[in-house]
Design an enzyme around this catalytic site. Structure first.
Site, PDB file in Angstrom:
ATOM      1  N   GLU A   1      17.852  27.752 -22.769  1.00 42.10           N
ATOM      2  CA  GLU A   1      16.665  27.898 -23.620  1.00 42.10           C
ATOM      3  C   GLU A   1      17.180  27.963 -25.053  1.00 42.10           C
ATOM      4  OE1 GLU A   1      13.467  28.046 -22.649  1.00 42.10           O
ATOM      5  OE2 GLU A   1      13.527  28.661 -20.551  1.00 42.10           O
TER       6      GLU A   1
ATOM      7  N   HIS B   1       9.773  19.844 -20.202  1.00 44.83           N
ATOM      8  CA  HIS B   1       8.515  20.419 -20.715  1.00 44.83           C
ATOM      9  C   HIS B   1       8.156  19.758 -22.046  1.00 44.83           C
ATOM     10  CE1 HIS B   1       9.331  24.159 -18.094  1.00 44.83           C
ATOM     11  NE2 HIS B   1       8.453  23.350 -17.504  1.00 44.83           N
TER      12      HIS B   1
ATOM     13  N   HIS C   1      15.831  23.445 -22.338  1.00 43.54           N
ATOM     14  CA  HIS C   1      14.466  23.906 -22.627  1.00 43.54           C
ATOM     15  C   HIS C   1      14.460  24.662 -23.955  1.00 43.54           C
ATOM     16  CE1 HIS C   1      12.621  23.518 -18.477  1.00 43.54           C
ATOM     17  NE2 HIS C   1      13.903  23.292 -18.223  1.00 43.54           N
TER      18      HIS C   1
ATOM     19  N   ARG D   1       2.470  21.083 -21.766  1.00 41.82           N
ATOM     20  CA  ARG D   1       3.761  21.428 -21.136  1.00 41.82           C
ATOM     21  C   ARG D   1       4.101  20.515 -19.960  1.00 41.82           C
ATOM     22  NH1 ARG D   1       6.916  26.075 -19.465  1.00 41.82           N
ATOM     23  NH2 ARG D   1       7.069  26.254 -17.230  1.00 41.82           N
TER      24      ARG D   1
ATOM     25  N   GLU E   1       8.436  21.263 -25.821  1.00 43.75           N
ATOM     26  CA  GLU E   1       9.712  21.835 -26.274  1.00 43.75           C
ATOM     27  C   GLU E   1      10.527  20.752 -26.984  1.00 43.75           C
ATOM     28  OE1 GLU E   1      11.140  23.492 -22.544  1.00 43.75           O
ATOM     29  OE2 GLU E   1       9.343  24.727 -22.349  1.00 43.75           O
TER      30      GLU E   1
HETATM   31  O1  0X9 Z   1       9.838  28.638 -16.712  1.00 45.91           O
HETATM   32  C1  0X9 Z   1      10.580  27.685 -16.882  1.00 45.91           C
HETATM   33  O2  0X9 Z   1      10.456  26.606 -16.313  1.00 45.91           O
HETATM   34  C2  0X9 Z   1      11.735  27.828 -17.908  1.00 45.91           C
HETATM   35  N1  0X9 Z   1      11.289  28.498 -19.083  1.00 45.91           N
HETATM   36  S1  0X9 Z   1      10.303  27.731 -20.132  1.00 45.91           S
HETATM   37  O3  0X9 Z   1       9.836  28.707 -21.095  1.00 45.91           O
HETATM   38  N2  0X9 Z   1      11.126  26.638 -20.926  1.00 45.91           N
HETATM   39  O4  0X9 Z   1       9.255  27.108 -19.402  1.00 45.91           O
HETATM   40  C3  0X9 Z   1      12.847  28.626 -17.284  1.00 45.91           C
HETATM   41  C4  0X9 Z   1      13.454  27.995 -16.087  1.00 45.91           C
HETATM   42  C5  0X9 Z   1      14.516  28.846 -15.448  1.00 45.91           C
HETATM   43  N3  0X9 Z   1      14.876  28.332 -14.143  1.00 45.91           N
HETATM   44  C6  0X9 Z   1      14.050  28.407 -13.067  1.00 45.91           C
HETATM   45  N4  0X9 Z   1      12.937  29.063 -13.134  1.00 45.91           N
HETATM   46  N5  0X9 Z   1      14.450  27.843 -11.955  1.00 45.91           N
HETATM   47 ZN    ZN Z   2      10.774  24.671 -20.608  1.00 45.95          ZN
END
Ligand code: 0X9
Ligand code: ZN
Length: 420
Positions: free
Chosen positions: A373, A172, A299, A230, A175
């Site tokens: 995260e 992303h 992330h 993003r 980040e």
């Molecule tokens: O939503 C996401 O892709 C991730 N959070 S973020 O705030 N960095 O965008 C979390 C990803 C967790 N894993 C999956 N959703 N598979």
């Molecule tokens: Zn992310």
């Protein structure tokens, strides 16, 4: 205070960009917030998409100066209270971009600053050139805009049947602490091999593949055009909107719980692995699935360790092992750095969502698969100041090492390691 000064303060706070923290209390407030975030010029920092907004869930909303008065008026009309999380994000943005390495007074090292994409490419080349015996840069593909995707392979010995782990950063674009971590990790490995017992044990037993920036086009764009970008930068078929969320583009229950609308932040793309960045990673891991035992994707923000599954509420087959690993990582961070990380399977801990790289890697057969995260929990959000890089990276490093050592313990015969 003199009258002109009062006016200055009034105009400054009324019309400057701000990040607000809002916790909706009722369904009506949830609907209003969803409405505000879609119809006004704002950016949702957290949660990533307005469908995840719900009662008692803290929302972080970036409001540009020119929408500030309208947005605050709407909130007030609906009885929604807000706190100002960041009163002046522009100053913080400048701080993140200022990386004047020539200024000896800055007092920070290369790894304690954020870097442009070009600087990261230079660093990748230099790191491989300066460490010809231990580091190789492997080209695994290229991005939508044809930028190379390099993986650094750290290999400290050539014992047969070596296993491996993988870390990717910068999936992303906004980040920024994530690519900073990959650089930090490589630097730590090269500097502390045979000095720190945990990294030595890991590097003695495993090769490490590090992809510093999975989404170079998006990362570049955050430095040059829009700091809150993003997704990647692929142009949709209709040509109307840009960008696919690479963490929705992997082939695992694809499309369910994300969006096929190219204008949305969680757009999963036209088909699984439609994006060259996701495809390059998937192809590489498919080719190396017999050796890679541990997958970690980095992330930010919210200080969390997530493991499969996110695409379903079903429990992963080795749920207890995964839980034990992140629990230990979080406990050590608490003990050494006094920071709190929450943890658990994605769907239950964060939100259900499909197409993520962690679930995909897990289903490929990489049984230890995690999303980290990193810092913080919203104090600065994506604008984590450079002075916080070392703290954020050191605690994440401790977590990587804790988990990697545990993976070795679970997968290796006990006599195979030596301590220093
Ligand atoms: O939503 C996401 O892709 C991730 N959070 S973020 O705030 N960095 O965008 C979390 C990803 C967790 N894993 C999956 N959703 N598979
Ligand atoms: Zn992310």
């Amino acid at each position: 205070m003199s009258t002109p000064l009062i006016w200055f303060y009034f105009l400054f706070f009324k019309f400057s960009d701000q990040v607000l923290s809002i916790t909706p209390q009722t369904q009506e407030q949830v609907d209003t917030l969803r409405n505000v975030s879609t119809h006004y010029e704002t950016v949702l920092w957290q949660p990533v998409s307005n469908e995840y907004i719900s009662t008692q869930v803290q929302v972080h909303l970036y409001v540009p100066g020119n929408s500030s008065v309208t947005v605050k008026a709407i909130l007030q009309t609906h009885g929604i209270t807000h706190k100002v999380l960041l009163a002046n994000p522009n100053v913080l943005t400048e701080m993140q971009m200022k990386n004047d390495s020539t200024d000896p007074r800055s007092g920070s090292t290369f790894y304690e600053r954020y870097h442009t994409l070009e600087e990261i490419y230079d660093w990748i080349n230099r790191t491989a050139q300066d460490n010809p015996r231990t580091v190789k840069a492997i080209l695994i593909g290229s991005s939508y805009e044809k930028r190379p995707l390099y993986v650094l392979k750290l290999s400290f010995n050539d014992r047969p049947n070596r296993k491996a782990m993988w870390i990717d950063c910068g999936i992303h674009a906004r980040e920024w602490i994530s690519p900073a971590f990959c650089l930090w990790f490589v630097h730590h490995s090269l500097s502390f091999y045979q000095q720190n017992s945990e990294i030595t044990r890991i590097l003695d037993s495993m090769d490490v593949y590090v992809l510093p920036v999975m989404n170079p086009d998006g990362y570049k764009y955050t430095w040059t055009a829009r700091r809150w970008w993003r997704k990647n930068r692929s142009i949709s078929k209709s040509g109307f909107c840009v960008g696919v969320d690479l963490n929705r583009n992997f082939d695992v229950d694809w499309v369910k719980g994300s969006s096929q609308n190219p204008c949305e932040e969680i757009n999963c793309g036209p088909f699984p692995e439609s994006e060259p960045e996701a495809q390059a990673v998937a192809n590489f891991l498919r080719r190396h699935k017999d050796t890679v035992q541990l997958y970690i994707t980095i992330h930010s923000y919210s200080q969390m360790f997530i493991f499969p599954y996110s695409y379903t509420f079903d429990q992963a087959e080795n749920h207890n092992d995964l839980l034990e690993m992140v629990q230990e990582a979080a406990q050590r961070i608490k003990r050494y750095y006094r920071n709190t990380y929450t943890y658990g399977p994605g769907a239950a801990t964060l939100y259900p969502c499909s197409g993520g790289s962690d679930d995909w890697a897990y289903k490929l057969g990489i049984k230890y698969s995690f999303t980290f995260e990193l810092q913080d929990r919203g104090e600065y959000g994506f604008l984590l100041p450079p002075s916080h890089i070392s703290g954020a990276c050191n605690e994440a490093l401790l977590a990587v090492k804790t988990i990697a050592v545990k993976v070795l313990e679970k997968t290796q015969a006990p006599a195979n390691h030596h301590t220093i």
